[in-house]
Scaffold this motif. Structure first.
Motif, PDB file in Angstrom:
ATOM      1  N   HIS A  46      12.299  14.912   6.394  1.00 51.75           N
ATOM      2  CA  HIS A  46      11.315  14.566   6.076  1.00 51.75           C
ATOM      3  C   HIS A  46      10.774  14.706   4.446  1.00 51.75           C
ATOM      4  O   HIS A  46      10.186  14.570   3.424  1.00 51.75           O
ATOM      5  CB  HIS A  46      10.692  16.089   5.852  1.00 51.75           C
ATOM      6  CG  HIS A  46      10.881  16.954   7.095  1.00 51.75           C
ATOM      7  ND1 HIS A  46       9.262  15.873   8.275  1.00 51.75           N
ATOM      8  CD2 HIS A  46      11.200  17.971   7.467  1.00 51.75           C
ATOM      9  CE1 HIS A  46      10.059  17.005   9.619  1.00 51.75           C
ATOM     10  NE2 HIS A  46      10.623  17.841   9.133  1.00 51.75           N
ATOM     11  N   GLN A  47      12.174  13.666   3.502  1.00 52.76           N
ATOM     12  CA  GLN A  47      11.946  12.712   2.698  1.00 52.76           C
ATOM     13  C   GLN A  47      11.187  11.731   2.611  1.00 52.76           C
ATOM     14  O   GLN A  47      11.946  10.577   3.654  1.00 52.76           O
ATOM     15  CB  GLN A  47      13.305  12.873   1.835  1.00 52.76           C
ATOM     16  CG  GLN A  47      13.829  14.524   1.270  1.00 52.76           C
ATOM     17  CD  GLN A  47      12.631  15.066   0.416  1.00 52.76           C
ATOM     18  OE1 GLN A  47      11.957  14.428  -0.245  1.00 52.76           O
ATOM     19  NE2 GLN A  47      12.094  16.041   0.780  1.00 52.76           N
ATOM     20  N   PRO A  48      10.630  10.932   1.623  1.00 55.63           N
ATOM     21  CA  PRO A  48      10.536   9.222   1.323  1.00 55.63           C
ATOM     22  C   PRO A  48      11.851   8.484   1.077  1.00 55.63           C
ATOM     23  O   PRO A  48      13.133   8.983   0.382  1.00 55.63           O
ATOM     24  CB  PRO A  48       9.492   8.958   0.225  1.00 55.63           C
ATOM     25  CG  PRO A  48      10.204  10.564  -0.772  1.00 55.63           C
ATOM     26  CD  PRO A  48      10.091  11.685   0.768  1.00 55.63           C
ATOM     27  N   VAL A  49      12.537   7.589   1.958  1.00 55.72           N
ATOM     28  CA  VAL A  49      13.321   6.768   1.805  1.00 55.72           C
ATOM     29  C   VAL A  49      13.300   5.218   1.008  1.00 55.72           C
ATOM     30  O   VAL A  49      13.885   5.388  -0.128  1.00 55.72           O
ATOM     31  CB  VAL A  49      13.746   6.412   3.217  1.00 55.72           C
ATOM     32  CG1 VAL A  49      15.170   5.798   2.771  1.00 55.72           C
ATOM     33  CG2 VAL A  49      14.606   7.842   3.503  1.00 55.72           C
ATOM     34  N   TRP A  50      12.143   5.661   1.563  1.00 57.97           N
ATOM     35  CA  TRP A  50      11.968   3.905   0.765  1.00 57.97           C
ATOM     36  C   TRP A  50      10.497   3.155   0.599  1.00 57.97           C
ATOM     37  O   TRP A  50       9.740   3.449   0.884  1.00 57.97           O
ATOM     38  CB  TRP A  50      12.652   2.764   1.668  1.00 57.97           C
ATOM     39  CG  TRP A  50      12.905   1.386   1.468  1.00 57.97           C
ATOM     40  CD1 TRP A  50      13.545   1.119   0.520  1.00 57.97           C
ATOM     41  CD2 TRP A  50      12.092   0.152   1.643  1.00 57.97           C
ATOM     42  NE1 TRP A  50      13.230  -0.870   0.426  1.00 57.97           N
ATOM     43  CE2 TRP A  50      11.983  -0.792   1.361  1.00 57.97           C
ATOM     44  CE3 TRP A  50      10.805   0.052   2.327  1.00 57.97           C
ATOM     45  CZ2 TRP A  50      11.559  -2.320   1.884  1.00 57.97           C
ATOM     46  CZ3 TRP A  50       9.927  -1.130   3.028  1.00 57.97           C
ATOM     47  CH2 TRP A  50      10.367  -2.299   2.477  1.00 57.97           C
ATOM     48  N   HIS A  51      10.419   2.823  -0.614  1.00 54.43           N
ATOM     49  CA  HIS A  51       9.248   1.993  -0.184  1.00 54.43           C
ATOM     50  C   HIS A  51       8.760   0.651  -1.093  1.00 54.43           C
ATOM     51  O   HIS A  51       9.529   0.372  -1.922  1.00 54.43           O
ATOM     52  CB  HIS A  51       8.537   2.771  -1.780  1.00 54.43           C
ATOM     53  CG  HIS A  51       6.814   2.162  -2.130  1.00 54.43           C
ATOM     54  ND1 HIS A  51       5.475   2.683  -1.445  1.00 54.43           N
ATOM     55  CD2 HIS A  51       6.508   1.621  -3.480  1.00 54.43           C
ATOM     56  CE1 HIS A  51       4.910   1.885  -2.124  1.00 54.43           C
ATOM     57  NE2 HIS A  51       5.207   1.664  -3.467  1.00 54.43           N
ATOM     58  N   GLY A  52       8.628   0.056  -0.951  1.00 60.53           N
ATOM     59  CA  GLY A  52       8.466  -1.545  -0.778  1.00 60.53           C
ATOM     60  C   GLY A  52       7.227  -1.799  -0.641  1.00 60.53           C
ATOM     61  O   GLY A  52       6.155  -1.723  -0.188  1.00 60.53           O
ATOM     62  N   TRP A  53       7.002  -2.955  -1.149  1.00 62.30           N
ATOM     63  CA  TRP A  53       5.588  -3.461  -1.643  1.00 62.30           C
ATOM     64  C   TRP A  53       5.032  -5.129  -1.798  1.00 62.30           C
ATOM     65  O   TRP A  53       6.487  -5.728  -2.413  1.00 62.30           O
ATOM     66  CB  TRP A  53       5.134  -2.965  -2.617  1.00 62.30           C
ATOM     67  CG  TRP A  53       5.241  -2.966  -4.578  1.00 62.30           C
ATOM     68  CD1 TRP A  53       5.095  -3.715  -4.972  1.00 62.30           C
ATOM     69  CD2 TRP A  53       5.978  -2.193  -4.361  1.00 62.30           C
ATOM     70  NE1 TRP A  53       6.107  -3.808  -5.958  1.00 62.30           N
ATOM     71  CE2 TRP A  53       6.645  -2.660  -5.978  1.00 62.30           C
ATOM     72  CE3 TRP A  53       7.501  -0.940  -4.452  1.00 62.30           C
ATOM     73  CZ2 TRP A  53       7.779  -1.991  -6.586  1.00 62.30           C
ATOM     74  CZ3 TRP A  53       8.117  -0.909  -4.769  1.00 62.30           C
ATOM     75  CH2 TRP A  53       8.546  -1.681  -6.829  1.00 62.30           C
ATOM     76  N   ALA A  54       4.422  -5.938  -1.766  1.00 60.49           N
ATOM     77  CA  ALA A  54       4.219  -7.134  -2.264  1.00 60.49           C
ATOM     78  C   ALA A  54       2.317  -6.927  -2.496  1.00 60.49           C
ATOM     79  O   ALA A  54       2.044  -6.158  -1.935  1.00 60.49           O
ATOM     80  CB  ALA A  54       4.376  -8.134  -1.167  1.00 60.49           C
ATOM     81  N   VAL A  55       3.050  -8.335  -3.712  1.00 55.59           N
ATOM     82  CA  VAL A  55       1.640  -8.678  -4.430  1.00 55.59           C
ATOM     83  C   VAL A  55       0.798  -9.850  -4.153  1.00 55.59           C
ATOM     84  O   VAL A  55       2.097 -10.534  -4.698  1.00 55.59           O
ATOM     85  CB  VAL A  55       0.850  -7.932  -5.808  1.00 55.59           C
ATOM     86  CG1 VAL A  55      -0.551  -8.328  -6.974  1.00 55.59           C
ATOM     87  CG2 VAL A  55       0.950  -6.556  -6.283  1.00 55.59           C
ATOM     88  N   LYS A  56       0.084 -10.684  -3.597  1.00 57.52           N
ATOM     89  CA  LYS A  56      -0.307 -11.795  -4.055  1.00 57.52           C
ATOM     90  C   LYS A  56      -1.714 -12.482  -4.142  1.00 57.52           C
ATOM     91  O   LYS A  56      -2.596 -11.474  -3.527  1.00 57.52           O
ATOM     92  CB  LYS A  56      -0.246 -12.265  -2.026  1.00 57.52           C
ATOM     93  CG  LYS A  56       0.427 -13.931  -2.104  1.00 57.52           C
ATOM     94  CD  LYS A  56       0.661 -14.007  -0.591  1.00 57.52           C
ATOM     95  CE  LYS A  56       0.816 -15.163  -0.574  1.00 57.52           C
ATOM     96  NZ  LYS A  56      -0.098 -16.210  -0.980  1.00 57.52           N
ATOM     97  N   ARG A  57      -1.930 -13.098  -4.629  1.00 56.25           N
ATOM     98  CA  ARG A  57      -2.710 -13.734  -4.390  1.00 56.25           C
ATOM     99  C   ARG A  57      -3.844 -14.455  -3.262  1.00 56.25           C
ATOM    100  O   ARG A  57      -2.288 -15.811  -2.833  1.00 56.25           O
ATOM    101  CB  ARG A  57      -2.749 -15.477  -5.969  1.00 56.25           C
ATOM    102  CG  ARG A  57      -3.791 -15.569  -6.239  1.00 56.25           C
ATOM    103  CD  ARG A  57      -4.076 -16.435  -7.472  1.00 56.25           C
ATOM    104  NE  ARG A  57      -4.599 -16.469  -8.519  1.00 56.25           N
ATOM    105  CZ  ARG A  57      -4.749 -17.133  -9.581  1.00 56.25           C
ATOM    106  NH1 ARG A  57      -4.583 -17.711  -9.583  1.00 56.25           N
ATOM    107  NH2 ARG A  57      -4.188 -15.721 -10.367  1.00 56.25           N
TER     108      ARG A  57
END
Length: 186
Positions: free
Chosen positions: A151-162
């Motif tokens: 029940h633990q967070p394993v991965w966090h991926g993100w993108a920011v785009k205009r």
């Protein structure tokens, strides 16, 4: 003469390439190194709504597009989607949002000279500025992976785009591209 034209042309192509690359999404991730993921084969959504939190003005049609793009991206990486979260190796969820932004650039205009009667014989030298204001929308997508057993967070991926106007009018291609870029980091 030909050599200088070639250098100028290469400089222009490089500058244009730099402008194009700024239109791409900025993608990054963070990983919990204490949890091994090499044995993962199956995944499920963390909850029925799929998104961790929805903004008040969320477009439900856009949400369906993002749901499908995320599922397909993980399937394309070789993971199998299962219905029950307890039966999966990991669960996924995401957040999304957009923000209207304003960018103001103030650039000096080249020196200009003018000769006016009553001023100095050599003319006045002045400096003006050219101010440009641009409104744009910046979108952000974050995908989270949680280990089912711990029940633990394993991965966090993100993108920011205009977000360009053409992408607002036809968002499916941009959504698919950004989701694939984020999931590729997993």
């Amino acid at each position: 003469m030909l050599k200088s034209k070639l250098i100028i042309m290469l400089a222009l192509v490089s500058a244009m390439a730099g402008c194009v690359s700024t239109q791409q999404a900025r993608v990054d991730f963070d990983r919990n190194s204490e949890i091994a993921t090499s044995h993962y084969k199956t995944f499920a959504w963390l909850n029925e709504t799929k998104a961790l939190a929805e903004s008040v003005d969320a477009n439900p049609v856009m949400k369906v597009r993002i749901d499908n793009a995320i599922e397909q991206a993980f399937i394309a990486k070789g993971y199998q989607l299962v219905k029950e979260a307890e039966q999966a190796d990991f669960t996924i969820s995401y957040t999304m949002g957009s923000r209207d932004k304003v960018k103001v650039d103030s650039l000096p205009v080249m020196y200009r000279t003018s000769f006016m009667w009553g001023h100095s014989y050599y003319g006045g030298i002045g400096m003006g500025s050219d101010t440009r204001v641009r409104n744009y929308t910046e979108g952000k997508l974050a995908i989270d992976v949680f280990d089912v057993k711990s029940h633990q967070p394993v991965w966090h991926g993100w993108a920011v785009k205009r977000i360009k106007t053409s992408e607002q009018d036809n968002p499916s291609k941009a959504i698919k591209m950004v989701v694939e870029q984020v999931v590729a980091q997993f």
